[in-house]
Design a protein around this motif. Structure first.
Motif, PDB file in Angstrom:
ATOM      1  N   UNK A 139       0.779  -1.231   0.000  1.00  0.00           N
ATOM      2  CA  UNK A 139       0.000   0.000   0.000  1.00  0.00           C
ATOM      3  C   UNK A 139       0.807   1.275   0.000  1.00  0.00           C
ATOM      4  N   UNK A 140       2.129   1.183   0.082  1.00  0.00           N
ATOM      5  CA  UNK A 140       2.978   2.385   0.132  1.00  0.00           C
ATOM      6  C   UNK A 140       3.664   2.573  -1.217  1.00  0.00           C
ATOM      7  N   UNK A 141       2.903   3.071  -2.166  1.00  0.00           N
ATOM      8  CA  UNK A 141       3.452   3.287  -3.504  1.00  0.00           C
ATOM      9  C   UNK A 141       4.137   4.652  -3.583  1.00  0.00           C
ATOM     10  N   UNK A 156      20.699   1.358  10.650  1.00  0.00           N
ATOM     11  CA  UNK A 156      19.929   0.846  11.777  1.00  0.00           C
ATOM     12  C   UNK A 156      19.464   1.909  12.747  1.00  0.00           C
ATOM     13  N   UNK A 157      19.530   3.188  12.351  1.00  0.00           N
ATOM     14  CA  UNK A 157      19.089   4.277  13.224  1.00  0.00           C
ATOM     15  C   UNK A 157      17.591   4.533  13.076  1.00  0.00           C
ATOM     16  N   UNK A 158      17.036   4.231  11.928  1.00  0.00           N
ATOM     17  CA  UNK A 158      15.589   4.252  11.702  1.00  0.00           C
ATOM     18  C   UNK A 158      15.160   2.806  11.510  1.00  0.00           C
ATOM     19  N   UNK A 159      14.245   2.340  12.347  1.00  0.00           N
ATOM     20  CA  UNK A 159      13.915   0.910  12.357  1.00  0.00           C
ATOM     21  C   UNK A 159      12.449   0.607  12.064  1.00  0.00           C
ATOM     22  N   UNK A 160      11.593   1.640  12.004  1.00  0.00           N
ATOM     23  CA  UNK A 160      10.164   1.447  11.752  1.00  0.00           C
ATOM     24  C   UNK A 160       9.755   2.189  10.479  1.00  0.00           C
ATOM     25  N   UNK A 161       8.832   1.590   9.730  1.00  0.00           N
ATOM     26  CA  UNK A 161       8.390   2.225   8.494  1.00  0.00           C
ATOM     27  C   UNK A 161       7.614   3.514   8.741  1.00  0.00           C
ATOM     28  N   UNK A 162       6.982   3.643   9.906  1.00  0.00           N
ATOM     29  CA  UNK A 162       6.232   4.870  10.182  1.00  0.00           C
ATOM     30  C   UNK A 162       7.059   5.881  10.977  1.00  0.00           C
ATOM     31  N   UNK A 163       8.373   5.754  10.934  1.00  0.00           N
ATOM     32  CA  UNK A 163       9.256   6.711  11.605  1.00  0.00           C
ATOM     33  C   UNK A 163       8.953   8.128  11.096  1.00  0.00           C
ATOM     34  N   UNK A 164       8.999   9.130  11.975  1.00  0.00           N
ATOM     35  CA  UNK A 164       8.698  10.509  11.563  1.00  0.00           C
ATOM     36  C   UNK A 164       9.547  11.011  10.397  1.00  0.00           C
ATOM     37  N   UNK A 165      10.796  10.578  10.309  1.00  0.00           N
ATOM     38  CA  UNK A 165      11.662  11.038   9.215  1.00  0.00           C
ATOM     39  C   UNK A 165      11.151  10.535   7.865  1.00  0.00           C
ATOM     40  N   UNK A 166      10.688   9.289   7.819  1.00  0.00           N
ATOM     41  CA  UNK A 166      10.130   8.745   6.578  1.00  0.00           C
ATOM     42  C   UNK A 166       8.796   9.413   6.278  1.00  0.00           C
ATOM     43  N   UNK A 168       7.789  12.365   7.102  1.00  0.00           N
ATOM     44  CA  UNK A 168       7.970  13.764   6.700  1.00  0.00           C
ATOM     45  C   UNK A 168       8.273  13.892   5.215  1.00  0.00           C
ATOM     46  N   UNK A 169       8.925  12.893   4.645  1.00  0.00           N
ATOM     47  CA  UNK A 169       9.268  12.931   3.222  1.00  0.00           C
ATOM     48  C   UNK A 169       8.192  12.293   2.344  1.00  0.00           C
ATOM     49  N   UNK A 170       7.185  11.704   2.983  1.00  0.00           N
ATOM     50  CA  UNK A 170       6.169  10.972   2.230  1.00  0.00           C
ATOM     51  C   UNK A 170       4.776  11.298   2.758  1.00  0.00           C
ATOM     52  N   UNK A 171       4.417  12.562   2.652  1.00  0.00           N
ATOM     53  CA  UNK A 171       3.128  13.026   3.147  1.00  0.00           C
ATOM     54  C   UNK A 171       1.982  12.258   2.490  1.00  0.00           C
ATOM     55  N   UNK A 172       1.096  11.735   3.321  1.00  0.00           N
ATOM     56  CA  UNK A 172      -0.069  11.018   2.818  1.00  0.00           C
ATOM     57  C   UNK A 172       0.163   9.557   2.521  1.00  0.00           C
ATOM     58  N   UNK A 173       1.401   9.096   2.628  1.00  0.00           N
ATOM     59  CA  UNK A 173       1.691   7.688   2.337  1.00  0.00           C
ATOM     60  C   UNK A 173       1.173   6.793   3.458  1.00  0.00           C
ATOM     61  N   UNK A 174       0.748   5.597   3.090  1.00  0.00           N
ATOM     62  CA  UNK A 174       0.264   4.618   4.061  1.00  0.00           C
ATOM     63  C   UNK A 174       1.465   3.833   4.578  1.00  0.00           C
ATOM     64  N   UNK A 175       1.975   4.242   5.741  1.00  0.00           N
ATOM     65  CA  UNK A 175       3.184   3.641   6.305  1.00  0.00           C
ATOM     66  C   UNK A 175       2.818   2.764   7.499  1.00  0.00           C
ATOM     67  N   UNK A 176       3.139   1.484   7.464  1.00  0.00           N
ATOM     68  CA  UNK A 176       2.779   0.585   8.567  1.00  0.00           C
ATOM     69  C   UNK A 176       3.706   0.754   9.770  1.00  0.00           C
TER      70      UNK A 176
END
Length: 364
Positions: A139-141, A156-166, A168-176
């Protein structure tokens, strides 16, 4: 000197001026010819080569076309063992030429030169292979990343797909809210070298592992060879990795847009990758064509993660010089380069292609 670029990248005409600056003494203006290996250029015999998996699809196509043109007695066997293994085989004398996604390192050059009686080992760029950042997140196209975010993910500093850094660069994306599984090459790879070179040149504060063929960062899943990476990502949810565009396309993998030095998030294509070569610099001399790339390119529309696959071959002194010259003459010809467009590669800019053909013609 300034060289003019013409020809096609993935079938799209490009007219940009390429600033391929020769740093050494090899400042001869290239010819613009470059016919393919005609029957008179064919040499009967067999070649054994190995190395880069990034160029394996290109090599398979070249070998097929070359043997169609030259006949069954002109044999070439190329194994995609990885760039590091290919260079080791060349130095050991078990490969007539090697494929590598990086030019010979300073410490490798004298060892390779020693295999070339009275000559030296040349770095001959033959394939432009864009490196895709591939991922499998349902779902994250259309995800996009800066080099800083990528560096943090693979370190290994960002470990989750819904991390705020990701996010912030992908507004509106469905991040698990799922763990990220990074996947890297287990074998020594020029693709790893070029990918980590991009991170070290553009995200130095976040990537402290330098660049090398062998993966140095902790964690993640190690998988051998490019086709292994493609299979792993395609079959495993929430993974992310790096792989040559041709392998990503073959497996229909999702590819991310990457932020370049101009602040643009650019989609991967042969054309956008080709634009990164507008400021490439030739750092070799006397027929050696090792390139220096600007991974922080500010060229509009440039996709910044690229590699060049080199053929490592003796300028002279090889017992298979005629066979090597014949095959590489075809690969570096305008016809041979056209074979690349439909395989997920970008043909060499015409002015660079002509210089490669000139170096190949001097092999003795």
């Amino acid at each position: 000197m300034k060289l003019q670029r013409s020809g096609f990248v993935a079938g799209i005409a490009l007219t940009a001026t390429i600033a391929l600056t020769a740093c050494g003494s090899d400042n001869v203006e290239p010819t613009t010819g470059g016919t393919s290996a005609a029957p008179g250029d064919c040499v009967s015999g067999s070649l054994t080569a190995q190395g880069s998996t990034a160029q394996k699809n290109a090599m398979d196509e070249w070998i097929k076309a070359y043997q169609t043109k030259c006949g069954a007695d002109a044999k070439v066997d190329y194994q995609g063992t990885g760039s590091g293994a290919g260079i080791e085989a060349f130095i050991a004398g078990t490969a007539d030429f090697a494929g590598s996604d990086s030019a010979l390192k300073e410490e490798e050059q004298p060892q390779a030169d020693a295999k070339c009686a009275g000559g030296k080992a040349l770095n001959l760029p033959m394939v432009i292979g864009p490196i895709a950042v591939v991922y499998n997140v349902e779902g994250a196209d259309g995800l996009q990343f800066s080099s800083s975010t990528l560096a943090k993910i693979f370190a290994g500093k960002i470990t989750k797909w819904d991390d705020p850094a990701i996010a912030a660069e992908n507004s509106g994306a469905k991040l698990p809210a799922a763990n990220i599984e990074t996947v890297h090459r287990a074998d020594e790879s020029g693709t790893s070298d070029n990918f980590t070179k991009f991170l070290s040149k553009t995200a130095e504060a976040d990537w402290t592992y330098g660049n090398a063929k062998a993966w140095k960062a902790p964690g993640g899943t190690a998988v051998s060879k490019s086709d292994g990476i493609a299979t792993k990502v395609k079959g495993t949810a929430n993974t992310i990795s790096y792989i040559e565009m041709s392998f990503a396309e073959n497996q229909s993998l999702q590819t991310a847009k990457i932020k370049n030095g101009a602040g643009e998030y650019v989609a991967l294509s042969a054309e956008s990758a080709g634009k990164t070569f507008e400021n490439a610099e030739i750092k070799g001399k006397d027929g050696d064509l090792a390139l220096s790339l600007d991974y922080a390119t500010k060229t509009a529309g440039a996709y910044p993660i690229v590699l060049v696959t080199y053929e490592i071959a003796c300028s002279k002194g090889s017992g298979k010089a005629k066979e090597i010259q014949s095959f590489l003459k075809f690969a570096s010809s305008a016809e041979g380069q056209k074979e690349l467009s439909e395989l997920g590669y970008a043909p060499l800019p015409e002015t660079l292609r002509a210089k490669v053909a000139e170096s190949v013609a001097s092999i003795a």
